[in-house]
Design a protein around this motif. Structure first.
Motif, PDB file in Angstrom:
ATOM      1  N   GLY A 126       0.810  -1.213   0.000  1.00 41.55           N
ATOM      2  CA  GLY A 126       0.000   0.000   0.000  1.00 41.55           C
ATOM      3  C   GLY A 126       0.843   1.263   0.000  1.00 41.55           C
ATOM      4  O   GLY A 126       1.975   1.281  -0.474  1.00 41.55           O
ATOM      5  N   ARG A 127       0.286   2.292   0.587  1.00 35.86           N
ATOM      6  CA  ARG A 127       0.906   3.618   0.583  1.00 35.86           C
ATOM      7  C   ARG A 127       1.887   3.758   1.741  1.00 35.86           C
ATOM      8  O   ARG A 127       1.498   4.046   2.873  1.00 35.86           O
ATOM      9  N   ILE A 128       3.140   3.585   1.462  1.00 36.42           N
ATOM     10  CA  ILE A 128       4.189   3.694   2.485  1.00 36.42           C
ATOM     11  C   ILE A 128       4.406   5.175   2.790  1.00 36.42           C
ATOM     12  O   ILE A 128       4.539   5.993   1.884  1.00 36.42           O
ATOM     13  N   THR A 129       4.422   5.499   4.084  1.00 38.51           N
ATOM     14  CA  THR A 129       4.528   6.900   4.496  1.00 38.51           C
ATOM     15  C   THR A 129       5.792   7.214   5.286  1.00 38.51           C
ATOM     16  O   THR A 129       6.125   8.381   5.471  1.00 38.51           O
ATOM     17  N   ARG A 130       6.469   6.195   5.763  1.00 39.55           N
ATOM     18  CA  ARG A 130       7.665   6.423   6.579  1.00 39.55           C
ATOM     19  C   ARG A 130       8.697   5.356   6.263  1.00 39.55           C
ATOM     20  O   ARG A 130       8.372   4.185   6.114  1.00 39.55           O
ATOM     21  N   VAL A 131       9.947   5.792   6.173  1.00 41.62           N
ATOM     22  CA  VAL A 131      11.063   4.898   5.868  1.00 41.62           C
ATOM     23  C   VAL A 131      12.172   5.168   6.879  1.00 41.62           C
ATOM     24  O   VAL A 131      12.485   6.320   7.172  1.00 41.62           O
ATOM     25  N   THR A 132      12.747   4.102   7.419  1.00 44.09           N
ATOM     26  CA  THR A 132      13.896   4.237   8.310  1.00 44.09           C
ATOM     27  C   THR A 132      15.067   3.497   7.688  1.00 44.09           C
ATOM     28  O   THR A 132      14.938   2.333   7.309  1.00 44.09           O
ATOM     29  N   VAL A 133      16.180   4.191   7.564  1.00 42.07           N
ATOM     30  CA  VAL A 133      17.391   3.610   6.985  1.00 42.07           C
ATOM     31  C   VAL A 133      18.563   3.849   7.926  1.00 42.07           C
ATOM     32  O   VAL A 133      18.540   4.754   8.749  1.00 42.07           O
ATOM     33  N   GLY A 157       4.620  13.576  -5.896  1.00 39.57           N
ATOM     34  CA  GLY A 157       3.292  14.084  -6.236  1.00 39.57           C
ATOM     35  C   GLY A 157       2.713  14.775  -5.022  1.00 39.57           C
ATOM     36  O   GLY A 157       3.291  15.702  -4.492  1.00 39.57           O
ATOM     37  N   ARG A 158       1.559  14.289  -4.531  1.00 41.36           N
ATOM     38  CA  ARG A 158       0.934  14.849  -3.322  1.00 41.36           C
ATOM     39  C   ARG A 158       1.309  14.068  -2.068  1.00 41.36           C
ATOM     40  O   ARG A 158       0.829  14.371  -0.982  1.00 41.36           O
ATOM     41  N   ARG A 159       2.110  13.095  -2.222  1.00 39.57           N
ATOM     42  CA  ARG A 159       2.459  12.185  -1.128  1.00 39.57           C
ATOM     43  C   ARG A 159       3.781  12.599  -0.483  1.00 39.57           C
ATOM     44  O   ARG A 159       4.736  12.913  -1.173  1.00 39.57           O
ATOM     45  N   VAL A 160       3.837  12.590   0.852  1.00 39.52           N
ATOM     46  CA  VAL A 160       5.057  12.920   1.582  1.00 39.52           C
ATOM     47  C   VAL A 160       5.555  11.660   2.278  1.00 39.52           C
ATOM     48  O   VAL A 160       4.809  11.018   3.020  1.00 39.52           O
ATOM     49  N   ILE A 161       6.801  11.318   2.027  1.00 36.55           N
ATOM     50  CA  ILE A 161       7.435  10.173   2.663  1.00 36.55           C
ATOM     51  C   ILE A 161       8.421  10.732   3.677  1.00 36.55           C
ATOM     52  O   ILE A 161       9.322  11.494   3.323  1.00 36.55           O
ATOM     53  N   HIS A 162       8.253  10.372   4.945  1.00 33.67           N
ATOM     54  CA  HIS A 162       9.164  10.803   5.998  1.00 33.67           C
ATOM     55  C   HIS A 162      10.310   9.800   6.083  1.00 33.67           C
ATOM     56  O   HIS A 162      10.084   8.594   6.156  1.00 33.67           O
ATOM     57  N   ILE A 163      11.527  10.315   6.087  1.00 31.51           N
ATOM     58  CA  ILE A 163      12.720   9.462   6.109  1.00 31.51           C
ATOM     59  C   ILE A 163      13.464   9.689   7.415  1.00 31.51           C
ATOM     60  O   ILE A 163      13.883  10.803   7.711  1.00 31.51           O
ATOM     61  N   SER A 164      13.600   8.618   8.185  1.00 33.67           N
ATOM     62  CA  SER A 164      14.374   8.675   9.423  1.00 33.67           C
ATOM     63  C   SER A 164      15.719   8.019   9.156  1.00 33.67           C
ATOM     64  O   SER A 164      15.784   6.963   8.532  1.00 33.67           O
ATOM     65  N   ARG A 165      16.753   8.647   9.649  1.00 31.38           N
ATOM     66  CA  ARG A 165      18.097   8.094   9.498  1.00 31.38           C
ATOM     67  C   ARG A 165      18.630   7.746  10.870  1.00 31.38           C
ATOM     68  O   ARG A 165      18.464   8.489  11.817  1.00 31.38           O
TER      69      ARG A 165
END
Length: 152
Positions: free
Chosen positions: A58-65, A80-88
């Motif tokens: 589905g619609r992934i909204t947060r990523v941790t790397v 597009g209109r989607r914001v993906i939050h990236i945690s490092r």
């Protein structure tokens, strides 16, 4: 805070995402599969990965790397209109992993194969990570690890 809008598909995005997942319906696992990005530029590599995972997660909204795998990059990615939050994180548990979260579905943890890995070794890892019978992903998640389904 850095915000990056993903440009239209770059030439390497035309190539298929090098991704192998455990079959659906095999239960909960520590690792759900493996991903072999072409570069260490997360802002370039993340959009095609998210597209490839969308039918299943589905619609992934947060990523941790883990910071050691990726070059410096944004904390948010606008697609597009989607914001993906990236945690490092430094030392998030495994230097070569990515955790992707989606509302209502849960999480997907992938082993990340370094872009400069020799092809034969990377292919072997991709195959092993998608096997239920003893591959990388076949280890059940321990209790309290954070199961995929989120509470409703």
């Amino acid at each position: 805070m850095t915000i990056t809008s993903a440009p239209p598909a770059a030439p390497h995005h035309i190539l298929p995402t090098r991704l192998a997942l455990l079959p659906q319906g095999t239960g909960l696992h520590r690792i759900d599969g493996a991903w072999w990005p072409r570069t260490r530029h997360l802002a370039d590599e993340l959009p095609p990965l998210l597209d490839a995972l969308a039918p299943r997660w589905g619609r992934i909204t947060r990523v941790t790397v883990d910071n050691t795998m990726w070059r410096t990059g944004p904390h948010r990615l606008v697609l597009g209109r989607r914001v993906i939050h990236i945690s490092r994180s430094i030392g998030m548990g495994h230097h070569h992993s990515v955790c992707l979260l989606t509302l209502g579905t849960g999480r997907c943890d992938l082993l990340v194969i370094a872009p400069d890995t020799p092809p034969d070794q990377a292919e072997h890892t991709l195959t092993a990570a998608s096997r239920v019978d003893g591959g990388t992903g076949a280890q059940p998640r321990p209790a309290g690890y954070g199961p995929h389904p989120l509470p409703t």
